[in-house]
Design an enzyme around this catalytic site. Structure first.
Site, PDB file in Angstrom:
ATOM      1  CG  ASP A 102       0.463  -0.149  13.862  1.00  0.00           C
ATOM      2  OD1 ASP A 102      -0.487  -0.922  13.695  1.00  0.00           O
ATOM      3  OD2 ASP A 102       0.320   1.048  14.192  1.00  0.00           O
ATOM      4  N   PRO A 103       2.861   2.426  12.274  1.00  0.00           N
ATOM      5  CG  PRO A 103       2.407   3.852  10.495  1.00  0.00           C
ATOM      6  CD  PRO A 103       2.005   2.534  11.087  1.00  0.00           C
ATOM      7  CG  ASN A 131     -11.727  -3.442  14.288  1.00  0.00           C
ATOM      8  OD1 ASN A 131     -12.506  -3.788  13.410  1.00  0.00           O
ATOM      9  ND2 ASN A 131     -10.590  -4.069  14.525  1.00  0.00           N
ATOM     10  CE1 TYR A 142      -3.946   2.162   0.635  1.00  0.00           C
ATOM     11  CE2 TYR A 142      -2.667   3.102   2.438  1.00  0.00           C
ATOM     12  CZ  TYR A 142      -3.767   3.139   1.603  1.00  0.00           C
ATOM     13  OH  TYR A 142      -4.694   4.158   1.735  1.00  0.00           O
ATOM     14  N   GLY A 155       2.939   1.367  -3.115  1.00  0.00           N
ATOM     15  CA  GLY A 155       1.989   1.498  -4.233  1.00  0.00           C
ATOM     16  C   GLY A 155       1.520   2.943  -4.359  1.00  0.00           C
ATOM     17  NE  ARG A 189      -0.285   7.816   9.567  1.00  0.00           N
ATOM     18  CZ  ARG A 189      -0.861   6.630   9.344  1.00  0.00           C
ATOM     19  NH1 ARG A 189      -2.143   6.466   9.550  1.00  0.00           N
ATOM     20  NH2 ARG A 189      -0.120   5.633   8.939  1.00  0.00           N
ATOM     21  CG  ASN A 244      -5.522   7.381  10.510  1.00  0.00           C
ATOM     22  OD1 ASN A 244      -4.419   7.847  10.231  1.00  0.00           O
ATOM     23  ND2 ASN A 244      -5.695   6.107  10.802  1.00  0.00           N
ATOM     24  CB  THR A 251      -0.521   9.421  18.336  1.00  0.00           C
ATOM     25  OG1 THR A 251       0.480   9.730  17.355  1.00  0.00           O
ATOM     26  CG2 THR A 251       0.080   9.494  19.735  1.00  0.00           C
ATOM     27  NE  ARG A 252      -2.268   5.190  12.745  1.00  0.00           N
ATOM     28  CZ  ARG A 252      -1.190   4.594  13.252  1.00  0.00           C
ATOM     29  NH1 ARG A 252      -0.466   5.203  14.182  1.00  0.00           N
ATOM     30  NH2 ARG A 252      -0.819   3.404  12.825  1.00  0.00           N
TER      31      ARG A 252
HETATM   32  P1  NAD Z   1     -13.142   2.119   0.925  1.00  0.00           P
HETATM   33  O1  NAD Z   1     -12.569   0.750   1.032  1.00  0.00           O
HETATM   34  O2  NAD Z   1     -14.459   2.362   1.546  1.00  0.00           O
HETATM   35  O3  NAD Z   1     -13.207   2.601  -0.575  1.00  0.00           O
HETATM   36  C1  NAD Z   1     -12.429   2.090  -1.615  1.00  0.00           C
HETATM   37  C2  NAD Z   1     -13.372   1.759  -2.763  1.00  0.00           C
HETATM   38  O4  NAD Z   1     -12.617   1.325  -3.896  1.00  0.00           O
HETATM   39  C3  NAD Z   1     -14.336   0.622  -2.427  1.00  0.00           C
HETATM   40  O5  NAD Z   1     -15.639   0.963  -2.801  1.00  0.00           O
HETATM   41  C4  NAD Z   1     -13.804  -0.558  -3.245  1.00  0.00           C
HETATM   42  O6  NAD Z   1     -14.812  -1.485  -3.569  1.00  0.00           O
HETATM   43  C5  NAD Z   1     -13.216   0.157  -4.436  1.00  0.00           C
HETATM   44  N1  NAD Z   1     -12.158  -0.593  -5.126  1.00  0.00           N
HETATM   45  C6  NAD Z   1     -11.093  -1.219  -4.579  1.00  0.00           C
HETATM   46  N2  NAD Z   1     -10.331  -1.773  -5.535  1.00  0.00           N
HETATM   47  C7  NAD Z   1     -10.932  -1.472  -6.719  1.00  0.00           C
HETATM   48  C8  NAD Z   1     -10.631  -1.772  -8.073  1.00  0.00           C
HETATM   49  N3  NAD Z   1      -9.561  -2.496  -8.404  1.00  0.00           N
HETATM   50  N4  NAD Z   1     -11.460  -1.311  -9.026  1.00  0.00           N
HETATM   51  C9  NAD Z   1     -12.559  -0.594  -8.711  1.00  0.00           C
HETATM   52  N5  NAD Z   1     -12.902  -0.288  -7.440  1.00  0.00           N
HETATM   53  C10 NAD Z   1     -12.088  -0.716  -6.458  1.00  0.00           C
HETATM   54  O7  NAD Z   1     -12.037   3.103   1.553  1.00  0.00           O
HETATM   55  P2  NAD Z   1     -12.011   4.677   1.679  1.00  0.00           P
HETATM   56  O8  NAD Z   1     -11.585   4.971   3.065  1.00  0.00           O
HETATM   57  O9  NAD Z   1     -13.258   5.277   1.143  1.00  0.00           O
HETATM   58  O10 NAD Z   1     -10.779   5.023   0.734  1.00  0.00           O
HETATM   59  C11 NAD Z   1     -10.923   5.721  -0.495  1.00  0.00           C
HETATM   60  C12 NAD Z   1      -9.541   6.153  -0.964  1.00  0.00           C
HETATM   61  O11 NAD Z   1      -8.946   7.041  -0.016  1.00  0.00           O
HETATM   62  C13 NAD Z   1      -8.555   4.988  -1.149  1.00  0.00           C
HETATM   63  O12 NAD Z   1      -7.786   5.208  -2.307  1.00  0.00           O
HETATM   64  C14 NAD Z   1      -7.680   5.069   0.083  1.00  0.00           C
HETATM   65  O13 NAD Z   1      -6.387   4.564  -0.163  1.00  0.00           O
HETATM   66  C15 NAD Z   1      -7.660   6.560   0.355  1.00  0.00           C
HETATM   67  N6  NAD Z   1      -7.383   6.861   1.775  1.00  0.00           N
HETATM   68  C16 NAD Z   1      -8.353   6.724   2.727  1.00  0.00           C
HETATM   69  C17 NAD Z   1      -8.049   6.993   4.059  1.00  0.00           C
HETATM   70  C18 NAD Z   1      -9.078   6.915   5.152  1.00  0.00           C
HETATM   71  O14 NAD Z   1      -8.725   7.157   6.316  1.00  0.00           O
HETATM   72  N7  NAD Z   1     -10.324   6.629   4.904  1.00  0.00           N
HETATM   73  C19 NAD Z   1      -6.755   7.379   4.417  1.00  0.00           C
HETATM   74  C20 NAD Z   1      -5.796   7.480   3.416  1.00  0.00           C
HETATM   75  C21 NAD Z   1      -6.124   7.245   2.093  1.00  0.00           C
HETATM   76  N1  UDP Z   2      -5.675  -0.668  15.957  1.00  0.00           N
HETATM   77  C1  UDP Z   2      -5.967  -1.209  17.195  1.00  0.00           C
HETATM   78  N2  UDP Z   2      -7.024  -2.062  17.287  1.00  0.00           N
HETATM   79  C2  UDP Z   2      -7.803  -2.378  16.228  1.00  0.00           C
HETATM   80  C3  UDP Z   2      -7.510  -1.809  14.970  1.00  0.00           C
HETATM   81  C4  UDP Z   2      -6.428  -0.966  14.870  1.00  0.00           C
HETATM   82  O1  UDP Z   2      -5.280  -0.937  18.196  1.00  0.00           O
HETATM   83  O2  UDP Z   2      -8.761  -3.147  16.418  1.00  0.00           O
HETATM   84  C5  UDP Z   2      -4.526   0.251  15.855  1.00  0.00           C
HETATM   85  C6  UDP Z   2      -3.556  -0.056  14.719  1.00  0.00           C
HETATM   86  O3  UDP Z   2      -2.610  -1.027  15.136  1.00  0.00           O
HETATM   87  C7  UDP Z   2      -2.940   1.321  14.500  1.00  0.00           C
HETATM   88  C8  UDP Z   2      -4.105   2.290  14.774  1.00  0.00           C
HETATM   89  O4  UDP Z   2      -5.033   1.551  15.575  1.00  0.00           O
HETATM   90  O5  UDP Z   2      -1.921   1.561  15.443  1.00  0.00           O
HETATM   91  C9  UDP Z   2      -4.808   2.772  13.512  1.00  0.00           C
HETATM   92  O6  UDP Z   2      -5.130   1.631  12.732  1.00  0.00           O
HETATM   93  P1  UDP Z   2      -5.977   1.698  11.385  1.00  0.00           P
HETATM   94  O7  UDP Z   2      -5.943   0.336  10.790  1.00  0.00           O
HETATM   95  O8  UDP Z   2      -7.296   2.325  11.634  1.00  0.00           O
HETATM   96  O9  UDP Z   2      -5.197   2.736  10.473  1.00  0.00           O
HETATM   97  P2  UDP Z   2      -3.657   2.932  10.083  1.00  0.00           P
HETATM   98  O10 UDP Z   2      -2.801   2.011  10.872  1.00  0.00           O
HETATM   99  O11 UDP Z   2      -3.628   2.626   8.644  1.00  0.00           O
HETATM  100  O12 UDP Z   2      -3.419   4.332  10.439  1.00  0.00           O
END
Ligand code: NAD
Ligand code: UDP
Length: 328
Positions: free
Chosen positions: A279-280, A196, A151, A154, A283, A180, A216-217
């Site tokens: 795991d960061p 969760n 990720y 990517g 943040r 987040n 933290t987040r």
């Molecule tokens: P989400 O999982 O709800 O949304 C992602 C959507 O993309 C889903 O509807 C999924 O079905 C669709 N999808 C996945 N792979 C696909 C593919 N190959 N072709 C077509 N559709 C596909 O998650 P989200 O939180 O709404 O995330 C949306 C975007 O924002 C993502 O690109 C994610 O990386 C980015 N983002 C989100 C967060 C967050 O905190 N929510 C943080 C950082 C980045």
């Molecule tokens: N986390 C946790 N319990 C859970 C899910 C996540 O303690 O049930 C922690 C996770 O290890 C991370 C933080 O919460 O430290 C945020 O996790 P999340 O998957 O939401 O986002 P990201 O790690 O991508 O910021």
């Protein structure tokens, strides 16, 4: 809203959490919005009940395959990608393909249509950051071969590909680095911490803290994030380049667990699990640029956003039991 003319807009990932909120916001001011989604983590239900003036169309498709024939787009928002660690680690190669081949297919359509491009990148490009808070000029601390690399790397690759492609093809590009974000329509089982903890609390199940909970987040409510998207897309030349959008209010995961337990009145015990690799630990976004260039800042306090999110998950649990009752 500043928009005047109705546009035809593609939102990849439009049936997901952020994508469906964005699609609604765009359609509510009269735009014609195509949500292209393979429904991996998104759902049709996220797009039900829209009553605005514009139209929302759902097109089931995987962006790793060349995009189907559709009307000419004025704007393309690329959100399609598995977003939670649980989902993007399920099939890491598929995640890398979405961020490379998928982005390529989206760009090919943008070049064909001469569409403006908006891409959702992530705070994960900073990895486990050595600089705090994270500003856009920090280049990150990312493991290239760890469990999160599919990720993180990517999304880093995608930023480079988008930047170079749009420069070469003279396309207008805006890129957001999302920190987040939470709110209604998060997938209840995507393993992210807010969904969760709320689901566990509402069911009086153990709240699973990874590590000792001191990591933290900084959590941003969905409405603020979508407003940031729109302001960034409308931004001028100084809005070029990746921009952090997020809420700088930092909280430990342990404090979040306590807050969710308190707000739900839950009887859940707290259990501690091992901290996943890479795991960061900290943040928090530095949003100076968004504030200066766009005049954007978040408006929703964590408790206010959690209240709406808890209500949403209560609804999901109720609907499930309603279905169970019907089946019985
Ligand atoms: P989400 O999982 O709800 O949304 C992602 C959507 O993309 C889903 O509807 C999924 O079905 C669709 N999808 C996945 N792979 C696909 C593919 N190959 N072709 C077509 N559709 C596909 O998650 P989200 O939180 O709404 O995330 C949306 C975007 O924002 C993502 O690109 C994610 O990386 C980015 N983002 C989100 C967060 C967050 O905190 N929510 C943080 C950082 C980045
Ligand atoms: N986390 C946790 N319990 C859970 C899910 C996540 O303690 O049930 C922690 C996770 O290890 C991370 C933080 O919460 O430290 C945020 O996790 P999340 O998957 O939401 O986002 P990201 O790690 O991508 O910021």
């Amino acid at each position: 809203m500043i928009e005047q003319k109705a546009k035809t807009i593609l939102v990849t990932g439009g049936a997901g959490f952020l994508g469906s909120h964005l699609a609604e916001r765009l359609a509510s001011v009269g735009h014609d919005v195509y949500c292209l989604d393979n429904l991996h983590t998104g759902s049709r239900e996220n797009l039900f009940g829209f009553t605005g003036t514009g139209k929302i169309h759902l097109v089931e498709h995987d962006i790793v395959k060349p995009l189907p024939e559709l009307p000419k787009f004025d704007e393309i928002y690329n959100l399609a990608c598995p977003a939670s660690p649980v989902h993007y680690q399920e099939d890491p190669v598929a995640t890398l393909r979405v961020c490379s081949e998928g982005v390529w297919n989206v760009l090919a359509r943008a070049a064909h249509d001469r569409a403006d491009v908006f891409h959702t990148s992530t705070s994960e490009v900073y990895g486990d950051p050595l600089v705090h808070p994270q500003r856009e000029g920090y280049h990150g601390n990312v493991n290239t071969v760890g469990p999160r690399s599919c990720y993180d790397e990517g999304k880093r690759f995608a930023e480079t590909m988008l930047t170079d492609f749009c420069r070469m093809h003279d396309l207008r590009l805006r890129m957001v680095r999302i920190f987040n974000t939470y709110g209604p329509r998060m997938h209840p089982q995507d393993g992210r911490v807010v969904s969760n903890f709320i689901m566990q609390a509402l069911r009086n199940e153990p709240i699973t803290i990874n590590g000792d909970g001191s990591q933290t987040r900084s959590f941003c409510y969905v409405d603020d994030m979508i407003e940031g998207f729109q302001m960034l897309m409308a931004g001028g030349d100084d809005a070029r380049g990746p921009m952090n959008i997020g809420n700088p209010a930092e909280i430990t995961v342990g404090e979040l667990a306590e807050l969710v337990v308190k707000m739900t009145g839950s009887r859940s015990p707290i259990v501690y699990l091992p901290l996943p690799k890479d795991d960061p630990l900290r943040r928090r976004p530095d949003i100076t640029r968004a504030q200066k260039v766009l005049g954007w800042k978040p408006r929703t306090h964590l408790e206010q956003g959690l209240k709406a999110t808890i209500a949403y998950f209560e609804g999901i649990i109720e609907r499930d039991s309603w279905r169970v009752a019907l089946d019985a």
